[in-house]
Scaffold this active site. Structure first.
Site, PDB file in Angstrom:
ATOM      1  N   HIS A 112      41.407  43.134  35.524  1.00  0.00           N
ATOM      2  CA  HIS A 112      40.279  43.519  34.647  1.00  0.00           C
ATOM      3  C   HIS A 112      40.407  44.993  34.260  1.00  0.00           C
ATOM      4  O   HIS A 112      39.412  45.699  34.187  1.00  0.00           O
ATOM      5  CB  HIS A 112      38.926  43.303  35.336  1.00  0.00           C
ATOM      6  CG  HIS A 112      38.622  41.893  35.727  1.00  0.00           C
ATOM      7  ND1 HIS A 112      38.113  40.968  34.856  1.00  0.00           N
ATOM      8  CD2 HIS A 112      38.739  41.255  36.911  1.00  0.00           C
ATOM      9  CE1 HIS A 112      37.934  39.812  35.490  1.00  0.00           C
ATOM     10  NE2 HIS A 112      38.312  39.958  36.729  1.00  0.00           N
ATOM     11  N   GLY A 115      37.046  36.005  42.291  1.00  0.00           N
ATOM     12  CA  GLY A 115      35.707  36.176  42.850  1.00  0.00           C
ATOM     13  C   GLY A 115      35.703  37.486  43.609  1.00  0.00           C
ATOM     14  O   GLY A 115      36.195  38.492  43.108  1.00  0.00           O
ATOM     15  N   GLU A 129      42.374  42.700  30.741  1.00  0.00           N
ATOM     16  CA  GLU A 129      41.927  41.314  30.579  1.00  0.00           C
ATOM     17  C   GLU A 129      42.738  40.650  29.467  1.00  0.00           C
ATOM     18  O   GLU A 129      42.903  41.214  28.391  1.00  0.00           O
ATOM     19  CB  GLU A 129      40.427  41.263  30.267  1.00  0.00           C
ATOM     20  CG  GLU A 129      39.594  41.720  31.452  1.00  0.00           C
ATOM     21  CD  GLU A 129      38.112  41.397  31.297  1.00  0.00           C
ATOM     22  OE1 GLU A 129      37.670  41.089  30.185  1.00  0.00           O
ATOM     23  OE2 GLU A 129      37.390  41.468  32.322  1.00  0.00           O
ATOM     24  N   SER A 184      42.691  37.146  39.038  1.00  0.00           N
ATOM     25  CA  SER A 184      41.812  38.236  39.450  1.00  0.00           C
ATOM     26  C   SER A 184      41.991  38.509  40.954  1.00  0.00           C
ATOM     27  O   SER A 184      43.048  38.980  41.368  1.00  0.00           O
ATOM     28  CB  SER A 184      40.369  37.908  39.069  1.00  0.00           C
ATOM     29  OG  SER A 184      39.547  39.031  39.203  1.00  0.00           O
ATOM     30  N   ALA A 185      40.984  38.212  41.786  1.00  0.00           N
ATOM     31  CA  ALA A 185      41.122  38.434  43.234  1.00  0.00           C
ATOM     32  C   ALA A 185      42.330  37.679  43.781  1.00  0.00           C
ATOM     33  O   ALA A 185      43.008  38.153  44.700  1.00  0.00           O
ATOM     34  CB  ALA A 185      39.850  37.990  43.960  1.00  0.00           C
TER      35      ALA A 185
END
Lengths: 292, 292
Positions: free
Chosen positions: B162, B93, B197, B125-126
């Site tokens: 990403h 997020g 990704e 991700s985060a």
């Protein structure tokens, strides 16, 4: 809260270089018109790592336009340099680095005071973001940590420069610029202007005017039952359309101008991010966003 | 500095959803293999605004894989919840929101201690970025301000998830991800792994292994006369290629493994960004990056 500030003069550029043209070429006409006979430009280069190279580039470009530009990194008494300048130009690069430089050299106060007294301010990209209440709408990596996210607060809205529309054919799953702005609005109250490359906001006489070859998009927290975003277009027929009482929801938003109050009043020191979420913004009916 | 830490177990995923598949589908095989018979998963959902919805999504996905997941936002004693869990999963997020949540609930210490004792850590991700020394390689908007940029420091390198290769045909003038990482390296010493990704880093037995369907790219400050970036590929022939003493510069970099030291030793509290720039990193010949 004070009344609309008609003294402030700002030229907030989305990007310094437009594809296919040279440094500031697409903004030259606006810069010349905005500055008129102004002579002494003080340049703030802190967004870029190599200050000397960046300053030389800006100096040459402004000399070509007939202005004398001094880079503030070359000056020992930086506050006095702001005080004695006719105009400040804050260049683009990394927004975190820029804001940290403004804090390190204690330049926020001097710039705010001079702009409040009528000194023209030109910002490009990161230089446009730091004119906003905070740097919270930057897409840059947080490569250095400024003491806080509060910026100059010369306007009451946020700018998201280099605004790139979502590509529906993309297979990339990272957030789009729109989705990032939505995250901002989940946490913050200020409206956001997505300034597409080529577009410029001119603040003068208490009015924000969209300039440049492209358009912009405004995002704000949705009141119940209304849209959260609408287009700002350079539309010569905008006034006529308003006069004819348009029924289009987006147009009404644009013409009522309630998205962009001109006055921002914040703490003069550092404030926590939480405080922003609870700040109430003055919505002035006098503030207008119009096409040229 | 200590020796290579062979206890730490991490699965650092670039993205939770890959185009054309469902939530965590592309990582399921790795997650199952990584967790084995682990039962109790504690989920950290702070990167997303709507905690309830996000927790329900993660809970359902892990239930489908046979694991019991509890979201930490539902638990009153959060430190104890970390202590009693078999594995922590930190979801993606907004990285600033996530790190602020970790500070607000004082979770950095408990997570660091448990991971140092061998608890598996999964980040997406985060959630992968906060496993790094700082959040300085995020592309997210800084929509809230954490007390500082220091993150968990479970590994000594930075991840840029990403990771999107530059498009040479693009007319957009905003910085590419590569240019943003270069800005990071102008200010910071840690190498950066651009995780495309679909790619995943698995840290186990003192080795970082690139997993997943795609590849990664390592960026580091250039020693004089050498390249600053090289490709990390899932290449089954990597060991054989190393044994044959390849002359290709990029391959030598990869196989010497000097880019990714496994041990990161930082302050336990907040540190200024400047300190990172002067930190010296242990370069261990034992650290390897290999294909699967």
């Amino acid at each position: 809260m004070t009344a609309i500030d008609s003294v402030k003069r700002l030229l907030l550029i989305s990007n310094s270089t437009l594809y296919g043209s040279g440094y500031l070429d697409h903004a030259e006409r606006e810069i010349r018109d905005f500055l008129g006979n102004t002579a002494r430009v003080i340049f703030v280069p802190f967004a870029v790592h190599d200050l000397r190279v960046y300053a030389a580039k800006a100096q040459e470009r402004f000399r070509d336009m007939g202005f004398v530009l001094t880079s503030i990194h070359d000056v020992s008494n930086k506050a006095r340099a702001i005080d004695e300048a006719d105009v400040v130009f804050v260049g683009g690069g990394n927004t975190f680095r820029l804001l940290k430089g403004l804090y390190d050299y204690e330049l926020l106060g001097p710039i705010r005071r001079k702009v409040a007294a009528g000194m023209p301010y030109i910002g490009s990209s990161a230089g446009s973001i730091v004119a906003c209440p905070t740097l919270k709408t930057t897409k840059d990596m947080p490569v250095v940590q400024p003491p806080c996210f509060e910026a100059l607060g010369l306007v009451s809205f946020q700018i998201s420069p280099h605004y790139l529309d979502s590509d529906p054919s993309s297979t990339h799953m990272g957030e789009t610029q729109e989705e990032r702005i939505m995250q901002f609005l989940e946490e913050n109250a200020e409206p956001v202007v997505g300034l597409r490359e080529g577009s410029i906001l001119r603040v003068q006489d208490g009015v924000v005017t969209l300039k440049g070859a492209t358009t912009a998009r405004i995002f704000k927290r949705p009141p119940v039952g209304s849209e959260h975003t609408h287009e700002l277009r350079r539309n010569p027929g905008a006034d006529a359309a308003r006069d004819s009482k348009p029924t289009d929801h987006r147009r009404m938003h644009r013409d009522s101008g309630t998205c962009i109050p001109l006055v921002w009043r914040g703490q003069s020191g550092c404030a926590s991010s939480v405080e922003y979420a609870h700040t109430r913004w003055r919505i002035s009916r006098k503030a207008r966003v119009v096409g040229t």
